[in-house]
Design an enzyme around this catalytic site. Structure first.
Site, PDB file in Angstrom:
ATOM      1  N   GLY A   1       6.630  -4.637  -3.064  1.00  0.00           N
ATOM      2  CA  GLY A   1       6.602  -4.496  -1.614  1.00  0.00           C
ATOM      3  C   GLY A   1       7.741  -3.717  -0.982  1.00  0.00           C
TER       4      GLY A   1
ATOM      5  N   GLU B   1       7.461  -6.570  -9.403  1.00  0.00           N
ATOM      6  CA  GLU B   1       6.238  -5.768  -9.413  1.00  0.00           C
ATOM      7  C   GLU B   1       6.317  -4.598  -8.422  1.00  0.00           C
ATOM      8  OE1 GLU B   1       3.288  -9.632 -10.210  1.00  0.00           O
ATOM      9  OE2 GLU B   1       3.413  -8.720  -8.211  1.00  0.00           O
ATOM     10  N   PRO B   2       7.301  -3.727  -8.582  1.00  0.00           N
ATOM     11  CA  PRO B   2       7.394  -2.603  -7.649  1.00  0.00           C
ATOM     12  C   PRO B   2       6.298  -1.579  -7.918  1.00  0.00           C
ATOM     13  CG  PRO B   2       8.952  -2.279  -9.436  1.00  0.00           C
ATOM     14  CD  PRO B   2       8.300  -3.631  -9.664  1.00  0.00           C
ATOM     15  N   GLY B   3       5.743  -1.023  -6.866  1.00  0.00           N
ATOM     16  CA  GLY B   3       4.768   0.060  -6.996  1.00  0.00           C
ATOM     17  C   GLY B   3       5.258   1.271  -6.234  1.00  0.00           C
ATOM     18  N   ARG B   4       5.052   1.203  -4.914  1.00  0.00           N
ATOM     19  CA  ARG B   4       5.375   2.324  -4.031  1.00  0.00           C
ATOM     20  C   ARG B   4       6.797   2.864  -4.219  1.00  0.00           C
ATOM     21  NH1 ARG B   4       2.731   2.816   0.881  1.00  0.00           N
ATOM     22  NH2 ARG B   4       2.152   0.637   0.674  1.00  0.00           N
TER      23      ARG B   4
ATOM     24  N   ARG C   1      -4.558   7.473   3.256  1.00  0.00           N
ATOM     25  CA  ARG C   1      -3.558   6.663   3.972  1.00  0.00           C
ATOM     26  C   ARG C   1      -3.463   6.973   5.472  1.00  0.00           C
ATOM     27  NH1 ARG C   1       1.200   6.453   3.241  1.00  0.00           N
ATOM     28  NH2 ARG C   1       1.439   4.212   3.460  1.00  0.00           N
TER      29      ARG C   1
ATOM     30  N   CYS D   1     -16.714  15.118   6.991  1.00  0.00           N
ATOM     31  CA  CYS D   1     -17.460  14.958   8.240  1.00  0.00           C
ATOM     32  C   CYS D   1     -17.211  13.587   8.868  1.00  0.00           C
ATOM     33  CB  CYS D   1     -18.937  15.189   7.975  1.00  0.00           C
ATOM     34  SG  CYS D   1     -19.204  16.849   7.381  1.00  0.00           S
ATOM     35  N   GLU D   2     -15.996  13.396   9.325  1.00  0.00           N
ATOM     36  CA  GLU D   2     -15.566  12.175  10.020  1.00  0.00           C
ATOM     37  C   GLU D   2     -14.447  12.600  10.956  1.00  0.00           C
ATOM     38  OE1 GLU D   2     -16.342   8.797   9.434  1.00  0.00           O
ATOM     39  OE2 GLU D   2     -17.593   9.080   7.662  1.00  0.00           O
TER      40      GLU D   2
ATOM     41  N   TYR E   1      -0.553   5.190  -3.904  1.00  0.00           N
ATOM     42  CA  TYR E   1      -1.788   4.949  -3.149  1.00  0.00           C
ATOM     43  C   TYR E   1      -2.383   6.266  -2.655  1.00  0.00           C
ATOM     44  CZ  TYR E   1       0.338   0.379  -3.479  1.00  0.00           C
ATOM     45  OH  TYR E   1       0.922  -0.749  -3.972  1.00  0.00           O
TER      46      TYR E   1
HETATM   47  C1  LIG Z   1       0.139  -4.117  -4.400  1.00  0.00           C
HETATM   48  C2  LIG Z   1       0.881  -5.138  -5.149  1.00  0.00           C
HETATM   49  C3  LIG Z   1       2.197  -4.884  -5.594  1.00  0.00           C
HETATM   50  C4  LIG Z   1       2.930  -3.601  -5.304  1.00  0.00           C
HETATM   51  O1  LIG Z   1       3.222  -3.394  -3.976  1.00  0.00           O
HETATM   52  P1  LIG Z   1       4.171  -2.173  -3.561  1.00  0.00           P
HETATM   53  O2  LIG Z   1       4.296  -2.285  -2.112  1.00  0.00           O
HETATM   54  O3  LIG Z   1       3.484  -0.914  -3.986  1.00  0.00           O
HETATM   55  O4  LIG Z   1       5.468  -2.360  -4.276  1.00  0.00           O
HETATM   56  C5  LIG Z   1       2.829  -5.861  -6.342  1.00  0.00           C
HETATM   57  N1  LIG Z   1       2.217  -7.036  -6.629  1.00  0.00           N
HETATM   58  C6  LIG Z   1       0.969  -7.313  -6.221  1.00  0.00           C
HETATM   59  C7  LIG Z   1       0.363  -8.616  -6.583  1.00  0.00           C
HETATM   60  C8  LIG Z   1       0.263  -6.376  -5.467  1.00  0.00           C
HETATM   61  O5  LIG Z   1      -0.976  -6.672  -5.045  1.00  0.00           O
END
Ligand SMILES: *Cc1c(COP(=O)(O)O)cnc(C)c1O
Length: 418
Positions: A239, A273-276, A312, A343-344, A372
């Site tokens: 997050g 659990e980093p993503g972004r 996004r 077409c939106e 994303y």
């Molecule tokens: C989406 C998600 C993440 C990653 O979130 P980011 O904002 O991209 O870091 C981590 N854990 C879970 C369970 C998620 O659904």
């Protein structure tokens, strides 16, 4: 920090001019920097070096197997949210002992696949899921390691679509009911309780929601310990936000210090659990200007990438900075909507954006599209999805081919009886 910088007038990805890649692969395309991906992962990982931890990259942000392989080589695990993601993670060489599985709608089949793969743990989101998992594990003669995902009821101050830890959200088990659910879990023969999980939302740019939530969860862990639960893992989710425009999120080290202050005495292995934050600024979407269209009311720049390629802006109203691949002095500044061919009316990449007047035929680079971006793309309007390219130093590699028209109808059938 990222590796998309101008050298002279040319926007580069590491050592390669973006214009050169476009000449060779066409547009639109996603472009990632190997050095940025590596740097972001390492900075995040090292921020937690002082405590036992495991980084499980949240692969829904960017799930190309080449990206995952890079992270696997750096020691990453994966946070998966579907059987398909589990498949990708395993194919990319991520050890099952570093895979965690979240999501409110896991099916029996997905549970079976994950149990067979012997993943680290399931992050269970409801009592109903817990019971089904117990059944599935029982039928397979095994035990499922689980953490319960706790909904701590904190406001992450982010877009409502990506806030996941509020009381009214579909995610997790309400913290006030958690103790009861842990007791139930303990009685289930094919469940082994090993942890606590939380994930409160995405693109969070303040420390406070993370700390507030962790304090609540740390309280729960203490209570669980008092009742004889061995809590080995505390999965704090992801997050952490990034800078798209003028946000000022904490850097990983500051984020880590605040988190570690709350959890250091719990004696748990911390799962992150980093993503972004790892991939967001490590990727861009490169698109070509098709038309400069002026109506009595608006000035549109029509480009060859649309909401099907990057949703996004349409979905969340997100801001992505847009830069010309080649700078030019003396351009007039215009205020435009950058729109795609779909077409939106909701198909836009930028609204009322002030920028140096783009010219038909030139390349625009949509920044911060590494998270994303491709993973949320679709074939809407029967548009083939773009390729993904990764630059490493002075070379670039296609890590996903552009789809063809044939690809679009590959799984469609024309039964003779119809
Ligand atoms: C989406 C998600 C993440 C990653 O979130 P980011 O904002 O991209 O870091 C981590 N854990 C879970 C369970 C998620 O659904």
């Amino acid at each position: 920090m990222h590796h998309f910088q101008y050298r002279g007038d040319h926007l580069m990805c590491e050592e390669v001019p973006i214009e050169r890649i476009a000449e060779e692969v066409g547009t639109p395309f996603y472009l990632y920097s190997h050095a940025t991906l590596t740097h972001h992962f390492q900075v995040f990982d090292q921020a937690f070096a002082d405590i036992p931890h495991l980084v499980c990259f949240a692969m829904k942000a960017n799930s190309n197997v080449a990206t995952l392989k890079l992270f696997a080589d750096l020691g990453s695990g994966a946070d998966v949210v579907s059987g398909g993601e589990l498949y990708r993670a395993l194919r990319a060489g991520i050890p099952p002992s570093r895979i965690v599985f979240a999501g409110v709608g896991k099916t029996r089949e997905e549970m079976g696949f994950a149990l067979k793969s012997d993943i680290l743990m399931f992050n269970v989101e409801s009592p109903q899921e817990l019971r089904l998992l117990n059944d599935v594990a029982g039928a397979m003669g095994t035990k499922a390691r689980v953490a319960l995902r706790i909904n701590p009821d904190v406001d992450p101050n982010t877009h409502p679509y990506i806030a996941t830890g509020l009381k009214k959200s579909k995610f997790g088990i309400d913290i006030s009911l958690a103790m009861e659910e842990y007791r139930v879990a303990k009685e289930l023969q094919h469940i082994e309780v090993v942890g606590v999980h939380q994930h409160i939302g995405s693109q969070i740019t303040e420390i406070a929601p993370f700390v507030d939530s962790l304090v609540k969860v740390a309280g729960l862990i203490a209570e669980l310990r008092d009742h004889g639960f061995a809590i080995t893992y505390l999965d704090v989710g992801g997050g952490l936000g990034i800078t798209y425009k003028d946000e000022n999120p904490p850097v990983p080290r500051v984020f880590a210090e605040a988190m570690i202050a709350v959890i250091k005495d719990l004696g748990c292995t911390i799962v992150l659990e980093p993503g972004r934050v790892i991939v967001g600024n490590a990727g861009v979407l490169v698109t070509k200007v098709l038309y400069d269209k002026r109506t009595p009311a608006k000035h549109f720049i029509v480009v060859d990438a649309g909401m099907n390629d990057l949703i996004r802006p349409s979905l969340y109203g997100s801001f992505h900075s847009i830069l010309p691949a080649r700078q030019e002095t003396g351009r007039e500044t215009v205020v435009v909507d950058v729109v795609g061919p779909v077409c939106e009316s909701g198909d836009f990449l930028a609204k009322d954006r002030s920028m140096p007047a783009p010219k038909p035929g030139e390349l625009l680079v949509v920044m911060s599209a590494g998270a994303y971006g491709y993973t949320m793309s679709s074939n809407y309007n029967s548009r083939p999805r773009p390729p993904e390219i990764m630059v490493k130093g002075d070379r670039y590699f296609t890590i996903r081919e552009r789809e063809s028209y044939e690809d679009l109808i590959r799984n469609e059938r024309l039964p003779e009886e119809l």
